[in-house]
Design an enzyme around this catalytic site. Structure first.
Site, short mmCIF file in Angstrom:
data_model
loop_
_atom_site.label_atom_id
_atom_site.label_comp_id
_atom_site.label_asym_id
_atom_site.label_seq_id
_atom_site.Cartn_x
_atom_site.Cartn_y
_atom_site.Cartn_z
N GLY A 51 1.04 -1.45 -0.12
CA GLY A 51 0.13 -0.09 -0.34
C GLY A 51 0.85 1.48 0.26
CG ASP A 110 -8.25 0.40 9.63
OD1 ASP A 110 -9.50 0.51 10.82
OD2 ASP A 110 -8.95 -0.39 8.71
CE LYS A 138 -10.28 3.26 7.71
NZ LYS A 138 -10.35 2.19 7.20
CG PHE A 159 -12.41 -0.02 2.52
CD1 PHE A 159 -11.57 -1.02 3.38
CD2 PHE A 159 -12.23 -0.50 1.42
CE1 PHE A 159 -10.48 -1.91 3.11
CE2 PHE A 159 -10.52 -1.70 0.49
CZ PHE A 159 -10.29 -2.07 1.69
CB VAL A 160 -9.77 5.50 2.07
CG1 VAL A 160 -11.03 6.19 2.75
CG2 VAL A 160 -8.46 5.12 3.64
NE ARG A 172 -2.13 -2.55 -4.08
CZ ARG A 172 -2.20 -2.76 -3.15
NH1 ARG A 172 -1.51 -1.74 -2.45
NH2 ARG A 172 -2.56 -3.91 -2.33
#
Length: 182
Positions: A51, A110, A138, A159-160, A172
């Site tokens: 990510g 998260d 978050k 949720f991103v 992505r």
């Protein structure tokens, strides 16, 4: 699942939360902060794959002082939209980091489980200093007491996707951060 339908792809974007321009402005700001803090110091950016790869690339281009890059990979989401609660380190760095100021580059904090595990693993290797920069935070989802040293954006519990963040390995490539429509 292989996604080939562009219309279905676009229907999953609920709304843009953070624009490409907003990201670009924050990268310039934090690149300058890192330049000042680490001037004359050996700096190693450790990106958490997959990510954070886009964030790392753009952040690195906004840092003007010499620095090195390394990669780690961890997995906690597998194919869903919620963390499994289990964290697997799937790629570790092999180099000695004891002579570096290490800055972990993360896409999103998260629950905090993944980053806490990576942080502890790197801290045990006695770097000169160890800090964390995250693109997104978050805090509402946190189950582990962990905070980044630098946070570009704090977001609500959605949720991103985009800018390196995925859902089932897709999205992505979006140049912005968007809320995913489930």
């Amino acid at each position: 699942m292989i996604m080939t339908d562009k219309n279905n792809f676009e229907k999953r974007i609920e709304r843009v939360l953070i624009s490409e321009d907003e990201i670009r402005q924050k990268l310039a700001e934090y690149g300058s902060i890192i330049d000042r803090e680490y001037e004359g110091k050996p700096l190693l950016l450790v990106s958490v794959l997959k990510g954070a790869f886009i964030f790392l690339a753009d952040l690195s281009r906004n840092i003007s002082i010499p620095h090195e890059i390394a990669f780690m990979a961890a997995q906690s989401y597998f194919d869903g939209t919620t963390s499994s609660g289990n964290v697997n380190i799937t790629l570790d760095i092999a180099q000695d980091i004891s002579n570096y100021n290490v800055l972990i580059v993360e896409d999103i904090i998260d629950t905090g489980r993944t980053l806490s595990l990576i942080y502890d693993k790197l801290r045990a290797r006695a770097p000169l200093s160890l800090k964390v920069i995250t693109l997104l935070d978050k805090p509402e989802r946190r189950v582990v007491d962990f905070n980044a040293d630098y946070t570009l954006f704090t977001i609500p519990d959605h949720f991103v996707i985009g800018y390196g963040l995925d859902c089932g390995e897709y999205y992505r490539n979006l140049p912005y951060i968007a809320q995913y429509r489930e």
